[in-house]
Motif scaffolding. Sequence first.
Motif, PDB file in Angstrom:
ATOM      1  N   UNK A 111      44.774  74.685  36.448  1.00 44.50           N
ATOM      2  CA  UNK A 111      44.519  73.558  35.297  1.00 44.50           C
ATOM      3  C   UNK A 111      42.919  72.332  35.656  1.00 44.50           C
ATOM      4  N   UNK A 112      42.534  73.111  36.268  1.00 40.11           N
ATOM      5  CA  UNK A 112      40.514  72.160  36.745  1.00 40.11           C
ATOM      6  C   UNK A 112      41.345  70.904  37.132  1.00 40.11           C
ATOM      7  N   UNK A 113      41.891  71.256  38.412  1.00 37.28           N
ATOM      8  CA  UNK A 113      41.975  69.550  38.967  1.00 37.28           C
ATOM      9  C   UNK A 113      41.568  69.523  40.480  1.00 37.28           C
ATOM     10  N   UNK A 114      41.680  69.619  41.544  1.00 38.71           N
ATOM     11  CA  UNK A 114      41.577  69.303  42.760  1.00 38.71           C
ATOM     12  C   UNK A 114      42.519  69.308  43.569  1.00 38.71           C
ATOM     13  N   UNK A 115      43.491  68.474  43.230  1.00 38.30           N
ATOM     14  CA  UNK A 115      45.015  69.331  43.134  1.00 38.30           C
ATOM     15  C   UNK A 115      46.202  69.115  42.717  1.00 38.30           C
ATOM     16  N   UNK A 116      47.195  69.534  42.543  1.00 31.87           N
ATOM     17  CA  UNK A 116      48.334  69.640  41.920  1.00 31.87           C
ATOM     18  C   UNK A 116      49.103  67.975  42.381  1.00 31.87           C
ATOM     19  N   UNK A 117      48.644  67.914  43.522  1.00 29.29           N
ATOM     20  CA  UNK A 117      49.504  67.029  43.990  1.00 29.29           C
ATOM     21  C   UNK A 117      49.376  66.070  45.175  1.00 29.29           C
ATOM     22  N   UNK A 118      49.662  65.199  45.965  1.00 28.06           N
ATOM     23  CA  UNK A 118      49.014  65.153  47.464  1.00 28.06           C
ATOM     24  C   UNK A 118      50.501  64.941  48.086  1.00 28.06           C
ATOM     25  N   UNK A 119      50.601  64.832  49.513  1.00 26.82           N
ATOM     26  CA  UNK A 119      51.852  64.971  50.368  1.00 26.82           C
ATOM     27  C   UNK A 119      51.885  63.866  51.650  1.00 26.82           C
ATOM     28  N   UNK A 120      52.100  62.332  50.676  1.00 30.36           N
ATOM     29  CA  UNK A 120      51.828  61.529  51.127  1.00 30.36           C
ATOM     30  C   UNK A 120      52.995  60.819  52.576  1.00 30.36           C
ATOM     31  N   UNK A 121      52.314  60.608  53.683  1.00 34.88           N
ATOM     32  CA  UNK A 121      53.199  59.982  54.669  1.00 34.88           C
ATOM     33  C   UNK A 121      54.200  58.427  54.071  1.00 34.88           C
ATOM     34  N   UNK A 122      55.075  58.453  54.467  1.00 36.54           N
ATOM     35  CA  UNK A 122      55.680  56.481  54.125  1.00 36.54           C
ATOM     36  C   UNK A 122      55.000  55.770  54.687  1.00 36.54           C
ATOM     37  N   UNK A 123      55.012  56.000  56.123  1.00 36.92           N
ATOM     38  CA  UNK A 123      54.323  54.667  56.525  1.00 36.92           C
ATOM     39  C   UNK A 123      53.011  54.844  56.762  1.00 36.92           C
ATOM     40  N   UNK A 124      52.380  55.621  56.250  1.00 34.76           N
ATOM     41  CA  UNK A 124      51.123  55.568  56.281  1.00 34.76           C
ATOM     42  C   UNK A 124      50.883  54.443  55.417  1.00 34.76           C
ATOM     43  N   UNK A 125      51.766  55.232  54.182  1.00 36.20           N
ATOM     44  CA  UNK A 125      51.572  54.326  52.520  1.00 36.20           C
ATOM     45  C   UNK A 125      51.709  52.936  52.255  1.00 36.20           C
ATOM     46  N   UNK A 126      52.678  52.268  52.917  1.00 31.71           N
ATOM     47  CA  UNK A 126      53.261  51.311  53.176  1.00 31.71           C
ATOM     48  C   UNK A 126      52.312  49.962  53.903  1.00 31.71           C
ATOM     49  N   UNK A 127      52.152  51.004  55.029  1.00 32.60           N
ATOM     50  CA  UNK A 127      50.738  50.011  55.415  1.00 32.60           C
ATOM     51  C   UNK A 127      49.479  49.713  54.929  1.00 32.60           C
ATOM     52  N   UNK A 128      49.076  51.098  53.995  1.00 31.85           N
ATOM     53  CA  UNK A 128      48.125  50.696  53.077  1.00 31.85           C
ATOM     54  C   UNK A 128      48.553  49.386  51.877  1.00 31.85           C
ATOM     55  N   UNK A 129      49.177  49.813  51.462  1.00 28.75           N
ATOM     56  CA  UNK A 129      49.527  48.753  50.648  1.00 28.75           C
ATOM     57  C   UNK A 129      49.785  47.171  51.454  1.00 28.75           C
ATOM     58  N   UNK A 130      50.316  47.508  52.678  1.00 29.66           N
ATOM     59  CA  UNK A 130      50.239  46.359  53.841  1.00 29.66           C
ATOM     60  C   UNK A 130      49.349  45.235  53.520  1.00 29.66           C
ATOM     61  N   UNK A 131      48.561  46.044  54.143  1.00 31.87           N
ATOM     62  CA  UNK A 131      47.393  46.031  54.410  1.00 31.87           C
ATOM     63  C   UNK A 131      46.749  45.102  53.188  1.00 31.87           C
ATOM     64  N   UNK A 132      46.444  44.984  52.157  1.00 27.84           N
ATOM     65  CA  UNK A 132      46.215  45.417  50.554  1.00 27.84           C
ATOM     66  C   UNK A 132      46.861  43.463  50.015  1.00 27.84           C
ATOM     67  N   UNK A 133      47.686  43.521  51.448  1.00 24.17           N
ATOM     68  CA  UNK A 133      48.555  42.212  50.609  1.00 24.17           C
ATOM     69  C   UNK A 133      47.665  41.073  51.390  1.00 24.17           C
ATOM     70  N   UNK A 134      47.547  41.464  52.429  1.00 18.59           N
ATOM     71  CA  UNK A 134      47.576  40.607  53.199  1.00 18.59           C
ATOM     72  C   UNK A 134      46.186  39.539  52.897  1.00 18.59           C
ATOM     73  N   UNK A 135      45.072  40.892  51.758  1.00 19.06           N
ATOM     74  CA  UNK A 135      43.715  39.848  51.484  1.00 19.06           C
ATOM     75  C   UNK A 135      44.378  39.689  49.436  1.00 19.06           C
ATOM     76  N   UNK A 136      45.979  39.181  49.473  1.00 18.03           N
ATOM     77  CA  UNK A 136      45.570  38.469  48.240  1.00 18.03           C
ATOM     78  C   UNK A 136      46.828  37.066  47.888  1.00 18.03           C
ATOM     79  N   UNK A 137      45.392  36.360  47.988  1.00 17.03           N
ATOM     80  CA  UNK A 137      45.983  35.006  47.800  1.00 17.03           C
ATOM     81  C   UNK A 137      47.101  35.128  46.962  1.00 17.03           C
ATOM     82  N   UNK A 138      47.406  35.069  46.145  1.00 15.49           N
ATOM     83  CA  UNK A 138      48.321  35.270  44.921  1.00 15.49           C
ATOM     84  C   UNK A 138      49.615  35.778  45.307  1.00 15.49           C
ATOM     85  N   UNK A 139      50.265  36.157  45.945  1.00 14.42           N
ATOM     86  CA  UNK A 139      51.247  37.241  46.268  1.00 14.42           C
ATOM     87  C   UNK A 139      51.702  36.168  48.057  1.00 14.42           C
ATOM     88  N   UNK A 140      52.493  35.761  47.820  1.00 10.99           N
ATOM     89  CA  UNK A 140      53.007  34.729  49.454  1.00 10.99           C
ATOM     90  C   UNK A 140      54.877  35.783  49.449  1.00 10.99           C
TER      91      UNK A 140
END
Length: 389
Positions: A111-140
């Motif tokens: 397919x000319x790509x590096x990967x068809x998909x990525x298998x992502x750990x649920x907890x790790x993804x939730x944590x990264x989103x949570x970290x991003x939200x902590x630095x977003x003042x427009x989200x309460x």
Amino acid sequence: MRFAQGSRHCARSYNAGMAPAFDVCIRGAGIVGRTLALLLARERLRVGLVDQQPVAGSGPSDVRAYALNPASRELLETLRAWPDDAHATPVAAMRVHGDEGGEVSFDAADQGVAALAWIVDVAALQERLGEALRYQPLVERLAAPQPAALTVVCEGRASATRAEFGVQFEVASYPQRAIAARLACEKPHGFVARQWFSGGEIMALLPMGGSPGAAHGNSVALVWSVRDERADRLLALDPAAFALEVEQACGRELGAMTLASQRAAWPLQLARADRWCGPGWALAGDAAHTVHPLAGQGLNLGLADAKVLADVLRGREYWRGVDDPKLLRRYERSRKADVLAMSATTDGLQQLFAQPSGAWTMLRNWGMKGFEHSGPLKHWVARQAMGRL
């Protein structure tokens, strides 16, 4: 972020003449809800995110893993929420086995790509989103809904809010449950996602850990769709006996296995809401639709919902508010066709491989062999799965 105690209702319950505290109130702070909050805040909208759990926390250990396509990865990377390499394993190839010799394979190189998909750990993804939200003042973060011009329901398939807006959620239950677990394998997975259709059951072993060019991972995430009565028996087995059942079901392709986590199970269903939006409200993710997990597209569909809704709100005419029904219908029309197509595909495959007779076995394996050599059709299907429309 501040923690605000909210009122009982979220959409259009504020007094006339009083501006609501938020432009958008998102009910549900799972992966889709958090992603949508970040996307809308990037558009300078004030967002209330109804969350009963700490935004930065991942909660109890979750054995599930998601297969995220390149489109989902690009979206999360723009939000700086993509997990590190230890928690996002690339899929270099996929092998799908039928019950009588039929086989279909997909390779990233083709397919000319590096990967068809990525298998992502649920907890790790939730944590990264949570970290991003902590630095977003427009989200309460909110303990309960508050008044807003627009309410978006991201509470998942068990949402209690849909009924408040008169939405009918049409559910067709499969006589199956999905069992998820993590296993350690004798042989390395080689960054190959493997799937077996056999006797009406569907087993997927998804590569976890390791990085190409370095150590080869020996951990896999199991997603096994089995009939309800068999699920009870499998969940009651001791860890060694359960791992042996998995070994036998996959023909010992990865050698001896050891159960490396708790097991989780949930009922499977095909479901969709009759309406996705109305004046001042919209649905997204599993609150609007659920599909069989055999194609691994559930979260990809939900993230696409979040992206399209944010795009529609960003591109609105200056005189339209975020609660404008015609505006929200643009979002619904844009997403419904893709979701219905994926629903039909997953349901059709599930029904096809659930048929026990020899004639059906011959037909589906003939179809798999034909598809394997179909050239442009196979390439088109792969691009669809990767979100490359």
